[in-house]
Design a protein around this motif. Structure first.
Motif, PDB file in Angstrom:
ATOM      1  N   ARG A  10       9.662   3.702  -8.370  1.00  0.00           N
ATOM      2  CA  ARG A  10       8.294   3.185  -8.369  1.00  0.00           C
ATOM      3  C   ARG A  10       7.800   3.209  -9.813  1.00  0.00           C
ATOM      4  N   ILE A  11       7.623   2.033 -10.381  1.00  0.00           N
ATOM      5  CA  ILE A  11       7.200   1.889 -11.770  1.00  0.00           C
ATOM      6  C   ILE A  11       5.876   1.130 -11.793  1.00  0.00           C
ATOM      7  N   ASP A  12       4.876   1.725 -12.398  1.00  0.00           N
ATOM      8  CA  ASP A  12       3.536   1.123 -12.447  1.00  0.00           C
ATOM      9  C   ASP A  12       3.051   0.734 -11.054  1.00  0.00           C
ATOM     10  N   GLY A  13       3.363   1.580 -10.074  1.00  0.00           N
ATOM     11  CA  GLY A  13       2.836   1.383  -8.726  1.00  0.00           C
ATOM     12  C   GLY A  13       3.677   0.530  -7.805  1.00  0.00           C
ATOM     13  N   LEU A  14       4.708  -0.158  -8.331  1.00  0.00           N
ATOM     14  CA  LEU A  14       5.519  -1.050  -7.499  1.00  0.00           C
ATOM     15  C   LEU A  14       6.950  -0.555  -7.441  1.00  0.00           C
ATOM     16  N   LEU A  15       7.566  -0.640  -6.255  1.00  0.00           N
ATOM     17  CA  LEU A  15       8.954  -0.226  -6.087  1.00  0.00           C
ATOM     18  C   LEU A  15       9.899  -1.306  -6.591  1.00  0.00           C
ATOM     19  N   SER A  16      10.936  -0.869  -7.298  1.00  0.00           N
ATOM     20  CA  SER A  16      11.911  -1.790  -7.867  1.00  0.00           C
ATOM     21  C   SER A  16      13.309  -1.249  -7.605  1.00  0.00           C
ATOM     22  N   GLU A  17      14.187  -2.090  -7.062  1.00  0.00           N
ATOM     23  CA  GLU A  17      15.546  -1.646  -6.770  1.00  0.00           C
ATOM     24  C   GLU A  17      16.342  -1.472  -8.054  1.00  0.00           C
ATOM     25  N   LEU A  23      13.532  -8.626 -12.245  1.00  0.00           N
ATOM     26  CA  LEU A  23      12.627  -9.283 -11.297  1.00  0.00           C
ATOM     27  C   LEU A  23      13.383  -9.747 -10.064  1.00  0.00           C
ATOM     28  N   ILE A  24      14.593 -10.246 -10.253  1.00  0.00           N
ATOM     29  CA  ILE A  24      15.405 -10.725  -9.134  1.00  0.00           C
ATOM     30  C   ILE A  24      15.705  -9.600  -8.157  1.00  0.00           C
ATOM     31  N   ARG A  25      16.063  -8.407  -8.678  1.00  0.00           N
ATOM     32  CA  ARG A  25      16.386  -7.283  -7.802  1.00  0.00           C
ATOM     33  C   ARG A  25      15.128  -6.737  -7.121  1.00  0.00           C
ATOM     34  N   ARG A  26      14.018  -6.659  -7.892  1.00  0.00           N
ATOM     35  CA  ARG A  26      12.813  -6.069  -7.339  1.00  0.00           C
ATOM     36  C   ARG A  26      12.221  -6.922  -6.225  1.00  0.00           C
ATOM     37  N   GLN A  27      12.197  -8.225  -6.421  1.00  0.00           N
ATOM     38  CA  GLN A  27      11.547  -9.106  -5.454  1.00  0.00           C
ATOM     39  C   GLN A  27      12.524  -9.687  -4.434  1.00  0.00           C
ATOM     40  N   VAL A  28      13.817  -9.414  -4.581  1.00  0.00           N
ATOM     41  CA  VAL A  28      14.862  -9.945  -3.691  1.00  0.00           C
ATOM     42  C   VAL A  28      14.750 -11.476  -3.624  1.00  0.00           C
ATOM     43  N   LEU A  29      15.110 -12.106  -4.712  1.00  0.00           N
ATOM     44  CA  LEU A  29      15.067 -13.567  -4.807  1.00  0.00           C
ATOM     45  C   LEU A  29      16.221 -14.040  -5.685  1.00  0.00           C
ATOM     46  N   PHE A  30      16.462 -15.369  -5.689  1.00  0.00           N
ATOM     47  CA  PHE A  30      17.564 -15.906  -6.483  1.00  0.00           C
ATOM     48  C   PHE A  30      17.287 -17.378  -6.797  1.00  0.00           C
ATOM     49  N   PRO A  31      17.358 -17.771  -8.092  1.00  0.00           N
ATOM     50  CA  PRO A  31      17.137 -19.181  -8.446  1.00  0.00           C
ATOM     51  C   PRO A  31      18.354 -20.022  -8.071  1.00  0.00           C
ATOM     52  N   VAL A  32      18.134 -21.129  -7.361  1.00  0.00           N
ATOM     53  CA  VAL A  32      19.269 -21.920  -6.879  1.00  0.00           C
ATOM     54  C   VAL A  32      19.352 -23.316  -7.493  1.00  0.00           C
TER      55      VAL A  32
END
Length: 511
Positions: free
Chosen positions: A165-172, A38-47
């Motif tokens: 692209r998995i289930d319609g969404l792109l994921s890195e 999820l972190i790679r796909r959405q480009v986010l990071f918990p701080v």
């Protein structure tokens, strides 16, 4: 996966400073809370987390889907902190190691390519080197294992990004050194029998091979960009189409009966509409399989032929040779067909010939691009087809979208939020379903997709409305009055049945 301080990259995010955050767990304690996928796909990071508040650095802080996914996975109230993609990618690279098999190939590549400056004279040679071959094979195999529909290999100034692209969404999936774009693209071109030396023009190719024990057909498309050629690989599993029938498509009882009636009409035009990648071709292939028999002559015109169907004559257009949908259709009408499928009605000439074919004793199936079923009538009128011709030829329209299916392994009841209640008109206390996230769904809460439909049959009453040349909204209201179930209604029925979520229906219906 390793832990550590984020350093200066997140010293100031959207006005927040480290010394202003409430005391609580630091980012080093949170790396296991949010899945790396999820972190790679959405480009986010918990701080930072304080109580039930989770502070998350996000490249897109207003992404409702990402915020909902985070809330579902963590059970926390999400506080998005806007920051740049570059800073977040540095953190991801530092704290989240790639899978071992990918890391091993990348290490081999670094050793093999050390000191080499790749140029056009080395590309062909580099494409045949063992590390490059292993890397491309690994990317293809991993895409098949994760049931991806497309692979995107994208060059930028300082890296090459690989996304599925998995289930319609792109994921890195991975990042490669920027100089790797030349050998990787060259290797794919070699496999697809494309011209390695031609980097100024787009090229299309095809590869047939076995991956992970499955017969796959890969469609290759290259596109020159500022930093090199971008490659998109469409993955088609040859055995998938054999598994589909009308019930598996996801048609509800009422819509299923309408659709079966439409495809068994001896003549007329049935159109399937929806955005690119919404499963229109799969619906048409399934319909052809359903009505295929030895006493019918079925001919298709496609661009390209995606799956080969038994006992059906399939032709592929070639615009470079002057073979278009329109002129191919003229020739097919001389082949004594009973049923004709056209890949897409995209111009007035094809639309006119299709209408003529459907009113002269042929059943014609095709796709067209509109937002909904009633919009097809307006689209045909804009293409120059007279309303009386539409009323006499068009028998029905099927609009569809694909929504992600809730993972059956981690499915659980949830309370809808206010937005979901407002969209779905839910009463207080109503339970819905969502996936909690597990290893089998890659911690997304979704596994696979299901279609939602809008089936509009042109009854005599609706034909009268079409003849009046009214706007799309009036056609829609007349269709609803005649019993049409809208995309939103079908989607909400599937959400109530636990097949998908209201958020997915909201996304698919653009609301």
């Amino acid at each position: 996966m390793c832990a550590g301080k984020t350093g200066a990259a997140l010293t100031n995010i959207s006005g927040y400073y480290h010394d202003q955050w409430p005391a609580g767990e630091t980012e080093a304690d949170l790396l296991g809370l949010v899945p790396g996928h999820l972190i790679r796909r959405q480009v986010l990071f918990p701080v930072r987390r304080s109580g039930n508040r989770l502070f998350v650095a996000m490249a897109k802080p207003f992404d409702i889907q990402a915020l909902d996914d985070l809330r579902l996975f963590t059970g926390c109230k999400i506080e998005p902190l806007a920051t740049g993609k570059k800073e977040i990618r540095l953190l991801i690279e530092k704290h989240y190691a790639p899978p071992p098999e990918i890391e091993k190939v990348l290490q081999d590549l670094r050793m093999e390519m050390a000191g080499q400056e790749l140029d056009s004279t080395l590309e062909e040679e580099a494409a045949d080197q063992a590390p490059v071959i292993r890397l491309v094979n690994l990317i293809l195999s991993k895409a098949v294992e994760e049931e991806a529909s497309d692979i995107h290999i994208e060059p930028f100034d300082n890296l090459v990004r690989v996304r599925f692209r998995i289930d319609g969404l792109l994921s890195e999936v991975m990042e490669l050194p920027c100089k790797m774009i030349f050998p990787v693209v060259s290797r794919i071109k070699v496999m697809a029998d494309l011209d390695i030396a031609e980097r100024r023009l787009p090229q299309d190719g095809r590869i047939s091979l076995q991956l992970s024990g499955q017969d796959m057909d890969l469609r290759i498309s290259t596109l020159p960009t500022v930093f090199g050629e971008k490659v998109v690989v469409r993955l088609l599993n040859k055995g998938n189409i054999e598994k589909y029938n009308l019930q598996r498509l996801g048609l509800s009882g009422y819509n299923l009966a309408l659709f079966q009636d439409l495809i068994r009409t001896p003549h007329g035009m049935l159109l399937v509409t929806g955005p690119t990648g919404s499963g229109k071709t799969t619906t048409l292939y399934t319909a052809l399989n359903e009505i295929n028999s030895s006493d019918k002559n079925i001919v298709t015109i496609e661009d390209p032929v995606e799956y080969t169907l038994a006992n059906i004559n399939q032709a592929q257009i070639n615009e470079k040779a002057g073979i278009t949908f329109a002129n191919y259709l003229r020739f097919i009408l001389r082949q004594d067909p009973d049923i004709i499928m056209i890949g897409e009605i995209r111009d007035p000439e094809t639309a006119e010939i299709a209408v003529q074919a459907s009113i002269t004793g042929h059943l014609l199936l095709s796709t067209i691009h509109t937002n909904d079923a009633p919009g097809v009538v307006t689209r045909l009128i804009n293409m120059g087809i007279a309303p009386f011709m539409i009323a006499s030829s068009l028998t029905g329209v099927v609009a569809q979208r694909l929504v992600r299916r809730i993972c059956v392994h981690c499915k659980q009841p949830v309370k809808p939020d206010q937005g979901e209640k407002a969209f779905a008109g839910l009463a207080l206390g109503t339970d819905l379903y969502a996936g909690a996230g597990c290893a089998l769904c890659n911690y997304t809460g979704y596994k696979g997709r299901v279609a939602i439909y809008e089936v509009m049959k042109l009854s005599p009453l609706l034909q009268e409305v079409v003849l009046q040349n009214v706007c799309t909204e009036e056609i829609r209201q007349a269709a609803i009055s005649a019993g049409m179930i809208t995309l939103k209604e079908d989607g909400l029925a599937k959400a109530a049945a636990g097949l998908t979520t209201v958020n997915e229906v909201m996304r698919a219906c653009r609301e």
